[in-house]
Design a protein around this motif. Structure first.
Motif, PDB file in Angstrom:
ATOM      1  N   LEU A 153      37.575 -36.476  44.016  1.00  0.00           N
ATOM      2  CA  LEU A 153      37.275 -37.594  43.119  1.00  0.00           C
ATOM      3  C   LEU A 153      36.147 -37.275  42.150  1.00  0.00           C
ATOM      4  CD1 LEU A 153      37.434 -40.532  45.710  1.00  0.00           C
ATOM      5  CD2 LEU A 153      39.233 -39.749  44.168  1.00  0.00           C
ATOM      6  N   ILE A 154      35.167 -36.490  42.594  1.00  0.00           N
ATOM      7  CA  ILE A 154      33.995 -36.195  41.764  1.00  0.00           C
ATOM      8  C   ILE A 154      33.872 -34.693  41.606  1.00  0.00           C
ATOM      9  CG2 ILE A 154      31.496 -36.450  41.528  1.00  0.00           C
ATOM     10  CD1 ILE A 154      31.675 -38.910  43.288  1.00  0.00           C
ATOM     11  N   GLY A 155      34.019 -34.221  40.394  1.00  0.00           N
ATOM     12  CA  GLY A 155      33.965 -32.790  40.132  1.00  0.00           C
ATOM     13  C   GLY A 155      32.559 -32.279  39.938  1.00  0.00           C
ATOM     14  N   LEU A 156      32.454 -30.962  39.833  1.00  0.00           N
ATOM     15  CA  LEU A 156      31.161 -30.310  39.729  1.00  0.00           C
ATOM     16  C   LEU A 156      30.450 -30.680  38.436  1.00  0.00           C
ATOM     17  CD1 LEU A 156      29.505 -28.339  41.416  1.00  0.00           C
ATOM     18  CD2 LEU A 156      30.513 -26.466  40.120  1.00  0.00           C
ATOM     19  N   ARG A 157      31.202 -30.775  37.345  1.00  0.00           N
ATOM     20  CA  ARG A 157      30.560 -31.068  36.048  1.00  0.00           C
ATOM     21  C   ARG A 157      29.899 -32.444  36.056  1.00  0.00           C
ATOM     22  NH1 ARG A 157      30.615 -28.714  31.224  1.00  0.00           N
ATOM     23  NH2 ARG A 157      32.076 -27.168  32.044  1.00  0.00           N
ATOM     24  N   ASP A 158      30.562 -33.441  36.653  1.00  0.00           N
ATOM     25  CA  ASP A 158      29.957 -34.775  36.703  1.00  0.00           C
ATOM     26  C   ASP A 158      28.669 -34.761  37.515  1.00  0.00           C
ATOM     27  OD1 ASP A 158      31.821 -35.996  35.122  1.00  0.00           O
ATOM     28  OD2 ASP A 158      33.081 -36.691  36.772  1.00  0.00           O
ATOM     29  N   GLN A 159      28.623 -33.937  38.550  1.00  0.00           N
ATOM     30  CA  GLN A 159      27.399 -33.847  39.334  1.00  0.00           C
ATOM     31  C   GLN A 159      26.289 -33.155  38.544  1.00  0.00           C
ATOM     32  OE1 GLN A 159      27.726 -33.221  43.626  1.00  0.00           O
ATOM     33  NE2 GLN A 159      29.942 -33.025  43.389  1.00  0.00           N
ATOM     34  N   TRP A 160      26.655 -32.162  37.732  1.00  0.00           N
ATOM     35  CA  TRP A 160      25.656 -31.537  36.859  1.00  0.00           C
ATOM     36  C   TRP A 160      25.085 -32.554  35.886  1.00  0.00           C
ATOM     37  CZ3 TRP A 160      29.001 -26.692  35.229  1.00  0.00           C
ATOM     38  CH2 TRP A 160      29.103 -25.832  36.318  1.00  0.00           C
ATOM     39  N   LEU A 161      25.974 -33.360  35.305  1.00  0.00           N
ATOM     40  CA  LEU A 161      25.519 -34.361  34.336  1.00  0.00           C
ATOM     41  C   LEU A 161      24.621 -35.399  35.007  1.00  0.00           C
ATOM     42  CD1 LEU A 161      28.816 -34.905  32.299  1.00  0.00           C
ATOM     43  CD2 LEU A 161      26.778 -33.625  31.589  1.00  0.00           C
ATOM     44  N   GLY A 162      24.934 -35.739  36.270  1.00  0.00           N
ATOM     45  CA  GLY A 162      24.078 -36.658  37.009  1.00  0.00           C
ATOM     46  C   GLY A 162      22.688 -36.092  37.228  1.00  0.00           C
ATOM     47  N   VAL A 163      22.622 -34.795  37.532  1.00  0.00           N
ATOM     48  CA  VAL A 163      21.326 -34.137  37.704  1.00  0.00           C
ATOM     49  C   VAL A 163      20.559 -34.128  36.377  1.00  0.00           C
ATOM     50  CG1 VAL A 163      20.204 -31.926  38.177  1.00  0.00           C
ATOM     51  CG2 VAL A 163      22.058 -32.711  39.649  1.00  0.00           C
ATOM     52  N   THR A 164      21.265 -33.841  35.281  1.00  0.00           N
ATOM     53  CA  THR A 164      20.606 -33.813  33.974  1.00  0.00           C
ATOM     54  C   THR A 164      20.043 -35.185  33.618  1.00  0.00           C
ATOM     55  OG1 THR A 164      22.142 -32.080  33.241  1.00  0.00           O
ATOM     56  CG2 THR A 164      20.915 -33.253  31.538  1.00  0.00           C
ATOM     57  N   GLU A 196      31.753 -21.844  41.290  1.00  0.00           N
ATOM     58  CA  GLU A 196      32.542 -21.938  40.061  1.00  0.00           C
ATOM     59  C   GLU A 196      33.231 -23.291  39.979  1.00  0.00           C
ATOM     60  OE1 GLU A 196      32.815 -19.828  37.621  1.00  0.00           O
ATOM     61  OE2 GLU A 196      31.829 -18.038  38.430  1.00  0.00           O
ATOM     62  N   GLU A 197      33.169 -23.894  38.800  1.00  0.00           N
ATOM     63  CA  GLU A 197      33.778 -25.213  38.605  1.00  0.00           C
ATOM     64  C   GLU A 197      35.283 -25.187  38.881  1.00  0.00           C
ATOM     65  OE1 GLU A 197      33.921 -28.697  35.168  1.00  0.00           O
ATOM     66  OE2 GLU A 197      33.167 -26.694  34.677  1.00  0.00           O
ATOM     67  N   ALA A 198      35.950 -24.105  38.539  1.00  0.00           N
ATOM     68  CA  ALA A 198      37.406 -24.024  38.688  1.00  0.00           C
ATOM     69  C   ALA A 198      37.857 -23.719  40.109  1.00  0.00           C
ATOM     70  CB  ALA A 198      37.962 -22.963  37.728  1.00  0.00           C
ATOM     71  N   PHE A 199      36.911 -23.384  41.002  1.00  0.00           N
ATOM     72  CA  PHE A 199      37.279 -22.982  42.368  1.00  0.00           C
ATOM     73  C   PHE A 199      36.533 -23.856  43.375  1.00  0.00           C
ATOM     74  CE2 PHE A 199      37.378 -18.988  39.794  1.00  0.00           C
ATOM     75  CZ  PHE A 199      38.771 -18.922  39.670  1.00  0.00           C
ATOM     76  N   PRO A 200      37.106 -25.012  43.741  1.00  0.00           N
ATOM     77  CA  PRO A 200      36.407 -25.963  44.623  1.00  0.00           C
ATOM     78  C   PRO A 200      35.962 -25.381  45.956  1.00  0.00           C
ATOM     79  CG  PRO A 200      38.340 -26.996  43.632  1.00  0.00           C
ATOM     80  CD  PRO A 200      38.409 -25.547  43.285  1.00  0.00           C
ATOM     81  N   TRP A 201      36.658 -24.348  46.451  1.00  0.00           N
ATOM     82  CA  TRP A 201      36.242 -23.773  47.736  1.00  0.00           C
ATOM     83  C   TRP A 201      34.883 -23.080  47.656  1.00  0.00           C
ATOM     84  CZ3 TRP A 201      40.577 -22.258  44.956  1.00  0.00           C
ATOM     85  CH2 TRP A 201      40.508 -21.015  44.318  1.00  0.00           C
ATOM     86  N   THR A 202      34.385 -22.849  46.441  1.00  0.00           N
ATOM     87  CA  THR A 202      33.052 -22.247  46.300  1.00  0.00           C
ATOM     88  C   THR A 202      31.938 -23.289  46.285  1.00  0.00           C
ATOM     89  OG1 THR A 202      33.044 -22.296  43.863  1.00  0.00           O
ATOM     90  CG2 THR A 202      34.085 -20.398  44.935  1.00  0.00           C
ATOM     91  N   TRP A 203      32.306 -24.566  46.218  1.00  0.00           N
ATOM     92  CA  TRP A 203      31.294 -25.610  46.050  1.00  0.00           C
ATOM     93  C   TRP A 203      30.433 -25.806  47.291  1.00  0.00           C
ATOM     94  CZ3 TRP A 203      34.408 -30.030  43.194  1.00  0.00           C
ATOM     95  CH2 TRP A 203      34.900 -29.522  41.991  1.00  0.00           C
ATOM     96  N   SER A 204      30.881 -25.278  48.419  1.00  0.00           N
ATOM     97  CA  SER A 204      30.084 -25.396  49.645  1.00  0.00           C
ATOM     98  C   SER A 204      29.055 -24.266  49.788  1.00  0.00           C
ATOM     99  CB  SER A 204      31.004 -25.410  50.876  1.00  0.00           C
ATOM    100  OG  SER A 204      31.773 -24.219  50.923  1.00  0.00           O
ATOM    101  N   ASN A 205      29.044 -23.340  48.825  1.00  0.00           N
ATOM    102  CA  ASN A 205      28.034 -22.273  48.849  1.00  0.00           C
ATOM    103  C   ASN A 205      26.636 -22.854  48.665  1.00  0.00           C
ATOM    104  OD1 ASN A 205      30.128 -20.493  49.106  1.00  0.00           O
ATOM    105  ND2 ASN A 205      30.008 -19.671  47.026  1.00  0.00           N
ATOM    106  N   GLN A 206      25.625 -22.072  49.015  1.00  0.00           N
ATOM    107  CA  GLN A 206      24.242 -22.504  48.857  1.00  0.00           C
ATOM    108  C   GLN A 206      23.943 -22.793  47.392  1.00  0.00           C
ATOM    109  OE1 GLN A 206      21.806 -22.894  51.383  1.00  0.00           O
ATOM    110  NE2 GLN A 206      20.658 -23.844  49.716  1.00  0.00           N
ATOM    111  N   ALA A 207      23.491 -24.009  47.101  1.00  0.00           N
ATOM    112  CA  ALA A 207      23.199 -24.397  45.715  1.00  0.00           C
ATOM    113  C   ALA A 207      21.957 -23.671  45.202  1.00  0.00           C
ATOM    114  CB  ALA A 207      22.994 -25.901  45.629  1.00  0.00           C
ATOM    115  N   PRO A 208      21.899 -23.412  43.894  1.00  0.00           N
ATOM    116  CA  PRO A 208      20.672 -22.818  43.329  1.00  0.00           C
ATOM    117  C   PRO A 208      19.532 -23.819  43.373  1.00  0.00           C
ATOM    118  CG  PRO A 208      22.165 -23.485  41.574  1.00  0.00           C
ATOM    119  CD  PRO A 208      22.916 -23.692  42.865  1.00  0.00           C
ATOM    120  N   ARG A 209      18.332 -23.339  43.067  1.00  0.00           N
ATOM    121  CA  ARG A 209      17.157 -24.196  42.996  1.00  0.00           C
ATOM    122  C   ARG A 209      16.683 -24.269  41.542  1.00  0.00           C
ATOM    123  NH1 ARG A 209      13.386 -20.923  46.139  1.00  0.00           N
ATOM    124  NH2 ARG A 209      14.804 -19.279  45.480  1.00  0.00           N
ATOM    125  N   LEU A 210      15.744 -25.163  41.287  1.00  0.00           N
ATOM    126  CA  LEU A 210      15.259 -25.329  39.909  1.00  0.00           C
ATOM    127  C   LEU A 210      14.597 -24.061  39.395  1.00  0.00           C
ATOM    128  CD1 LEU A 210      13.863 -28.985  39.851  1.00  0.00           C
ATOM    129  CD2 LEU A 210      16.019 -28.134  38.947  1.00  0.00           C
TER     130      LEU A 210
END
Length: 422
Positions: A153-164, A196-210
């Motif tokens: 339901l919620i893609g990676l790009r929308d979460q980036w925009l929420g952070v921004t 990668e935005e196009a590969f949802p199975w990568t979204w569980s990887n360790q997120a970067p930091r600021l």
């Protein structure tokens, strides 16, 4: 005759004292088993049979200092939701009231998360975590952490925009051009981390930091990127480095969200700048909301308050979360999200600030109980009086020290209240 008259006058107070004695006897028995309000065993083993009823004090129907009539309480389950808003100036008794309510919540027992911006909400039974740049602070939060949402339901790009959008409120001096650069840099930092935005199975990887975003900006600042000049990127880097590089956002150890549901946890943010406080608090609250939402809705007819409330959240000086750049009525503001959607996922809210203007319309329309205490001046009194529907002169006449007007869903007409301290 005077003796009998005095006894009748004191009858409500004596009844209240008898109830308190019963509570004290029960607490002594638990203490013998090393089970105290606030510790894990207390939350796991105590199953309350009765709805939460928090003693607020006594109604004050006269100006007589000694004349206190029947006890007054806050019963969240008797209201449309478990939310309480406390308004009052410094010296009104607001902080002591919050401590009183917080102690009662964990005695019930309901898990409690305290966001303490000024370091004042301290009482027994808490586990405190200091978040600062000092050596006594060993945990942090990551605003780029991806909450466990339904990625269908919620893609990676929308979460980036929420952070921004959150960063924009934390750093209101940023221009639209700089925000665009940061959005691209966040995306690059995620790709560098193998997400990668196009590969949802990568979204569980360790997120970067600021700090990883700063590294991207530093590299781009040498040669430029896309349509952005190197000078613009260096300006953006300089504008955010004090926030993005803060140690609290770049530690590898974070708060264990699972333990929040069996503890009274206090987050001490009194030793960091206001922009850092905002970003830490909003990040933490969004992660907590996502965690509880992931558990699914609570039952339609909860068997007890322990089932109704998975977590109570107490926030003093909540204006820090609402007074940043942008519209306080925006539906994506975290307090608006919690007040409108939190109930069905077991979240109760206890909020406090100085003025009603510090909150958006969603909070004011949905909050079920209000306590308005002594304001600072006539201007504040006029703004706050409408919430409890009393003349503003009555608010100005309050003496402080816990005196106020209390309005709750169980009794929609405001009553004059003297909060009992201690």
């Amino acid at each position: 005759m005077d003796i009998f008259k005095n006894c009748r006058k004191r009858a409500p107070e004596m009844k209240h004292l008898m109830e308190q004695m019963k509570v004290c006897t029960s607490r002594m028995a638990l203490a013998a088993l090393d089970i105290f309000p606030g510790n894990q065993y207390y939350f796991e083993r105590i199953n309350p049979r009765f709805p939460m009823c928090i003693d607020m004090g006594y109604r004050r129907d006269t100006e007589d200092e000694e004349e206190l009539t029947e006890p007054c309480s806050w019963e969240p389950s008797a209201c449309s939701n478990g939310s309480l808003l406390v308004l009052g100036a410094s010296g009104s008794g607001k902080t002591e009231t919050l401590k009183k309510v917080g102690r009662a919540v964990i005695h019930h027992p309901i898990p409690l998360l305290i966001i303490d911006f000024h370091g004042d909400i301290v009482f027994p039974g808490q586990t405190s975590f200091l978040l600062s740049s000092g050596f006594d602070s060993c945990i942090g939060v990551n605003p780029l952490e991806l909450p466990s949402l339904n990625h269908r339901l919620i893609g990676l790009r929308d979460q980036w925009l929420g952070v921004t959008a959150m960063l924009k409120r934390a750093c209101p001096h940023l221009s639209q051009n700089q925000l665009a650069i940061i959005t691209f840099a966040i995306g690059q930092a995620f790709r560098n981390a193998g997400i990668e935005e196009a590969f949802p199975w990568t979204w569980s990887n360790q997120a970067p930091r600021l700090v990883d975003v700063l590294d991207v900006l530093r590299k781009w600042g040498e040669d430029g990127f896309d349509c952005f000049s190197a000078a613009s990127i260096r300006g953006c880097y300089n504008a955010v480095t004090s926030v993005f590089g803060h140690p609290v956002f770049n530690r590898f150890v974070g708060l264990d969200l699972n333990r929040l549901q069996n503890a009274c946890t206090r987050i001490d943010l009194s030793h960091v700048d206001e922009s850092i406080r905002f970003l830490v608090a909003e990040t933490l609250l969004r992660l907590v909301f996502a965690k509880l939402r992931g558990l699914g809705p609570i039952p339609v007819n909860p068997a007890s308050d322990k089932e109704r409330y998975r977590l109570m959240i107490l926030i003093d000086e909540a204006k820090i979360l609402t007074c940043g750049k942008g519209d306080p009525d925006s539906r994506d503001r975290i307090l608006n999200v919690l007040i409108t959607e939190g109930r069905k996922f077991g979240i109760g809210l206890i909020l406090a600030s100085q003025m009603v203007d510090h909150f958006g319309q969603d909070v004011l329309s949905n909050v079920a109980s209000l306590l308005v205490m002594k304001p600072m001046d006539a201007r504040e009194a006029k703004r706050n009086a409408a919430t409890v529907q009393v003349p503003y002169e009555d608010l100005l006449a309050l003496r402080g020290r816990g005196e106020g007007y209390f309005k709750t869903g169980g009794n929609p007409r405001a009553v004059k209240l003297q909060v009992t301290m201690g």
